[in-house]
Scaffold this motif. Structure first.
Motif, PDB file in Angstrom:
ATOM      1  N   ALA A  47      14.192   5.386  -0.908  1.00 31.59           N
ATOM      2  CA  ALA A  47      12.929   6.111  -0.782  1.00 31.59           C
ATOM      3  C   ALA A  47      12.878   6.853   0.550  1.00 31.59           C
ATOM      4  CB  ALA A  47      11.754   5.141  -0.912  1.00 31.59           C
ATOM      5  N   SER A  48      13.328   6.223   1.622  1.00 33.43           N
ATOM      6  CA  SER A  48      13.336   6.854   2.935  1.00 33.43           C
ATOM      7  C   SER A  48      14.226   8.091   2.928  1.00 33.43           C
ATOM      8  CB  SER A  48      13.831   5.859   3.985  1.00 33.43           C
ATOM      9  OG  SER A  48      13.948   6.475   5.244  1.00 33.43           O
ATOM     10  N   GLY A  49      15.405   7.964   2.393  1.00 33.67           N
ATOM     11  CA  GLY A  49      16.317   9.105   2.315  1.00 33.67           C
ATOM     12  C   GLY A  49      15.776  10.223   1.451  1.00 33.67           C
ATOM     13  N   THR A  50      15.132   9.866   0.363  1.00 36.78           N
ATOM     14  CA  THR A  50      14.529  10.867  -0.515  1.00 36.78           C
ATOM     15  C   THR A  50      13.467  11.662   0.227  1.00 36.78           C
ATOM     16  OG1 THR A  50      14.955   9.508  -2.470  1.00 36.78           O
ATOM     17  CG2 THR A  50      13.265  11.203  -2.678  1.00 36.78           C
ATOM     18  N   MET A  51      12.675  10.982   1.028  1.00 33.06           N
ATOM     19  CA  MET A  51      11.623  11.672   1.779  1.00 33.06           C
ATOM     20  C   MET A  51      12.195  12.531   2.893  1.00 33.06           C
ATOM     21  SD  MET A  51       8.700  11.211   0.377  1.00 33.06           S
ATOM     22  CE  MET A  51       9.689  11.652  -1.040  1.00 33.06           C
ATOM     23  N   ALA A  52      13.302  12.093   3.498  1.00 38.04           N
ATOM     24  CA  ALA A  52      13.959  12.926   4.510  1.00 38.04           C
ATOM     25  C   ALA A  52      14.476  14.217   3.872  1.00 38.04           C
ATOM     26  CB  ALA A  52      15.100  12.156   5.173  1.00 38.04           C
ATOM     27  N   VAL A  53      15.119  14.087   2.727  1.00 34.15           N
ATOM     28  CA  VAL A  53      15.631  15.264   2.009  1.00 34.15           C
ATOM     29  C   VAL A  53      14.468  16.165   1.589  1.00 34.15           C
ATOM     30  CG1 VAL A  53      16.780  16.011  -0.111  1.00 34.15           C
ATOM     31  CG2 VAL A  53      17.763  14.163   1.252  1.00 34.15           C
ATOM     32  N   VAL A  95       0.828  -1.208   0.000  1.00 39.53           N
ATOM     33  CA  VAL A  95       0.000   0.000   0.000  1.00 39.53           C
ATOM     34  C   VAL A  95       0.863   1.260   0.000  1.00 39.53           C
ATOM     35  CG1 VAL A  95      -1.682   1.327   1.353  1.00 39.53           C
ATOM     36  CG2 VAL A  95      -2.000  -1.133   1.028  1.00 39.53           C
ATOM     37  N   SER A  96       1.877   1.316   0.849  1.00 43.52           N
ATOM     38  CA  SER A  96       2.729   2.512   0.882  1.00 43.52           C
ATOM     39  C   SER A  96       3.507   2.650  -0.429  1.00 43.52           C
ATOM     40  CB  SER A  96       3.661   2.499   2.092  1.00 43.52           C
ATOM     41  OG  SER A  96       4.474   1.356   2.100  1.00 43.52           O
ATOM     42  N   GLY A  97       3.930   1.540  -1.007  1.00 40.99           N
ATOM     43  CA  GLY A  97       4.616   1.594  -2.298  1.00 40.99           C
ATOM     44  C   GLY A  97       3.714   2.093  -3.414  1.00 40.99           C
ATOM     45  N   LEU A  98       2.443   1.668  -3.413  1.00 39.46           N
ATOM     46  CA  LEU A  98       1.501   2.124  -4.444  1.00 39.46           C
ATOM     47  C   LEU A  98       1.254   3.630  -4.349  1.00 39.46           C
ATOM     48  CD1 LEU A  98      -1.169  -0.732  -4.498  1.00 39.46           C
ATOM     49  CD2 LEU A  98       0.271   0.009  -6.413  1.00 39.46           C
ATOM     50  N   ILE A  99       1.076   4.128  -3.138  1.00 35.04           N
ATOM     51  CA  ILE A  99       0.826   5.560  -2.979  1.00 35.04           C
ATOM     52  C   ILE A  99       2.080   6.359  -3.343  1.00 35.04           C
ATOM     53  CG2 ILE A  99       0.115   7.375  -1.377  1.00 35.04           C
ATOM     54  CD1 ILE A  99      -1.369   5.140   0.184  1.00 35.04           C
ATOM     55  N   PHE A 100       3.241   5.851  -2.960  1.00 27.52           N
ATOM     56  CA  PHE A 100       4.514   6.492  -3.318  1.00 27.52           C
ATOM     57  C   PHE A 100       4.682   6.499  -4.838  1.00 27.52           C
ATOM     58  CE2 PHE A 100       9.301   6.450  -3.320  1.00 27.52           C
ATOM     59  CZ  PHE A 100       9.486   7.632  -2.635  1.00 27.52           C
ATOM     60  N   LEU A 101       4.378   5.384  -5.466  1.00 25.12           N
ATOM     61  CA  LEU A 101       4.453   5.257  -6.925  1.00 25.12           C
ATOM     62  C   LEU A 101       3.550   6.278  -7.607  1.00 25.12           C
ATOM     63  CD1 LEU A 101       5.139   3.672  -9.567  1.00 25.12           C
ATOM     64  CD2 LEU A 101       3.363   2.063  -8.924  1.00 25.12           C
ATOM     65  N   GLU A 102       2.379   6.521  -7.031  1.00 29.83           N
ATOM     66  CA  GLU A 102       1.448   7.476  -7.623  1.00 29.83           C
ATOM     67  C   GLU A 102       2.042   8.881  -7.686  1.00 29.83           C
ATOM     68  OE1 GLU A 102      -3.047   9.174  -6.849  1.00 29.83           O
ATOM     69  OE2 GLU A 102      -2.483   7.234  -6.006  1.00 29.83           O
ATOM     70  N   HIS A 103       2.858   9.238  -6.695  1.00 26.64           N
ATOM     71  CA  HIS A 103       3.530  10.541  -6.746  1.00 26.64           C
ATOM     72  C   HIS A 103       4.475  10.603  -7.949  1.00 26.64           C
ATOM     73  CE1 HIS A 103       2.186  12.352  -2.965  1.00 26.64           C
ATOM     74  NE2 HIS A 103       2.198  11.123  -2.480  1.00 26.64           N
ATOM     75  N   GLY A 104       5.156   9.502  -8.224  1.00 26.77           N
ATOM     76  CA  GLY A 104       6.055   9.456  -9.381  1.00 26.77           C
ATOM     77  C   GLY A 104       5.297   9.498 -10.698  1.00 26.77           C
ATOM     78  N   GLY A 161       2.133  12.464 -15.715  1.00 27.53           N
ATOM     79  CA  GLY A 161       0.966  13.331 -15.734  1.00 27.53           C
ATOM     80  C   GLY A 161      -0.329  12.643 -15.316  1.00 27.53           C
ATOM     81  N   PHE A 162      -0.202  11.517 -14.601  1.00 26.33           N
ATOM     82  CA  PHE A 162      -1.401  10.824 -14.117  1.00 26.33           C
ATOM     83  C   PHE A 162      -1.245  10.462 -12.659  1.00 26.33           C
ATOM     84  CE2 PHE A 162      -4.024   7.215 -13.088  1.00 26.33           C
ATOM     85  CZ  PHE A 162      -5.252   7.677 -13.502  1.00 26.33           C
ATOM     86  N   PRO A 163      -2.179  10.830 -11.820  1.00 22.27           N
ATOM     87  CA  PRO A 163      -3.299  11.728 -12.108  1.00 22.27           C
ATOM     88  C   PRO A 163      -2.783  13.128 -12.430  1.00 22.27           C
ATOM     89  CG  PRO A 163      -3.224  11.194  -9.762  1.00 22.27           C
ATOM     90  CD  PRO A 163      -2.152  10.393 -10.430  1.00 22.27           C
ATOM     91  N   PRO A 164      -3.604  13.932 -13.125  1.00 23.88           N
ATOM     92  CA  PRO A 164      -3.133  15.265 -13.541  1.00 23.88           C
ATOM     93  C   PRO A 164      -2.556  16.059 -12.375  1.00 23.88           C
ATOM     94  CG  PRO A 164      -5.275  14.792 -14.501  1.00 23.88           C
ATOM     95  CD  PRO A 164      -4.981  13.673 -13.533  1.00 23.88           C
ATOM     96  N   PRO A 165      -1.382  16.680 -12.579  1.00 26.30           N
ATOM     97  CA  PRO A 165      -0.690  17.358 -11.483  1.00 26.30           C
ATOM     98  C   PRO A 165      -1.319  18.667 -11.029  1.00 26.30           C
ATOM     99  CG  PRO A 165       0.594  17.515 -13.497  1.00 26.30           C
ATOM    100  CD  PRO A 165      -0.573  16.643 -13.788  1.00 26.30           C
ATOM    101  N   VAL A 187      11.504  10.343 -10.505  1.00 25.23           N
ATOM    102  CA  VAL A 187      12.157   9.124 -10.995  1.00 25.23           C
ATOM    103  C   VAL A 187      12.340   8.133  -9.842  1.00 25.23           C
ATOM    104  CG1 VAL A 187      14.319   8.204 -11.944  1.00 25.23           C
ATOM    105  CG2 VAL A 187      13.305  10.248 -12.946  1.00 25.23           C
ATOM    106  N   ILE A 188      12.804   8.628  -8.699  1.00 25.48           N
ATOM    107  CA  ILE A 188      12.979   7.756  -7.525  1.00 25.48           C
ATOM    108  C   ILE A 188      11.640   7.203  -7.068  1.00 25.48           C
ATOM    109  CG2 ILE A 188      13.655   7.732  -5.080  1.00 25.48           C
ATOM    110  CD1 ILE A 188      15.918   9.717  -5.898  1.00 25.48           C
ATOM    111  N   GLU A 189      10.611   8.045  -7.029  1.00 23.63           N
ATOM    112  CA  GLU A 189       9.286   7.590  -6.618  1.00 23.63           C
ATOM    113  C   GLU A 189       8.744   6.529  -7.564  1.00 23.63           C
ATOM    114  OE1 GLU A 189       8.080  11.879  -4.601  1.00 23.63           O
ATOM    115  OE2 GLU A 189       7.435  11.403  -6.647  1.00 23.63           O
ATOM    116  N   LEU A 190       8.948   6.720  -8.846  1.00 21.59           N
ATOM    117  CA  LEU A 190       8.455   5.768  -9.842  1.00 21.59           C
ATOM    118  C   LEU A 190       9.192   4.436  -9.755  1.00 21.59           C
ATOM    119  CD1 LEU A 190       6.403   5.736 -12.222  1.00 21.59           C
ATOM    120  CD2 LEU A 190       8.309   6.312 -13.708  1.00 21.59           C
ATOM    121  N   ILE A 191      10.504   4.479  -9.746  1.00 18.05           N
ATOM    122  CA  ILE A 191      11.294   3.247  -9.737  1.00 18.05           C
ATOM    123  C   ILE A 191      11.225   2.549  -8.376  1.00 18.05           C
ATOM    124  CG2 ILE A 191      13.628   2.286  -9.921  1.00 18.05           C
ATOM    125  CD1 ILE A 191      14.165   4.502 -12.048  1.00 18.05           C
TER     126      ILE A 191
END
Length: 142
Positions: free
Chosen positions: A79-85, A21-30, A36-40, A57-61
């Motif tokens: 992903a954790s480090g990206t969110m901290a930054v 679930v957390s990966g899917l929501i994170f992926l959606e940000h990417g 462009g989906f969902p529209p930004p 790119v990090i969120e998607l991959i």
């Protein structure tokens, strides 16, 4: 209620569900940033090679890898480090309170992915399947 049974029987499954679930929501940000989906909305897509684009790119991959449970620990760590930054660069300068600076999701992602890094992917993952298969094959060759 038998909490020991909950822990032993269901905790590993819930770890997998938390990861998915957390990966899917994170992926959606990417997908929003890069595809462009969902529209930004009003912000639009980030400029290529900008900080927002790199985060996308990090969120998607990493989001995809976390969802399927492949290379889960390195993907979760990145992903954790990206969110901290993201929190310290984009949110914290606006206001010291996460609920006011919009950074509460970044903090949650950071610590959920850090937990997954330490706890592993859970039983419903490609990593677990590969480990089981590797163990089966090593037993067959003895």
């Amino acid at each position: 209620m038998n909490f020991k049974r909950l822990e032993s029987d269901y905790a590993p499954i819930m770890l997998s569900i938390l990861r998915i679930v957390s990966g899917l929501i994170f992926l959606e940000h990417g997908t929003q940033k890069l595809l462009g989906f969902p529209p930004p909305g009003e912000r639009g897509a980030p400029e290529m090679l900008s900080m927002g684009w790199n985060a996308g790119v990090i969120e998607l991959i990493c989001g995809t890898l976390i969802v399927i449970g492949l290379f889960t620990r390195p993907a979760a760590f990145l992903a954790s480090g990206t969110m901290a930054v993201a929190y310290w660069i984009a949110h914290a300068p606006q206001n010291p309170f996460p609920v006011l600076n919009g950074g509460d999701a970044a903090i949650l992602y950071c610590f959920v992915f850090l937990y997954i890094f330490f706890a592993g992917p859970g039983p419903w993952s490609v990593d677990a399947w590969r480990d089981r298969r590797r163990g089966f094959l090593s037993r067959m060759t003895r």
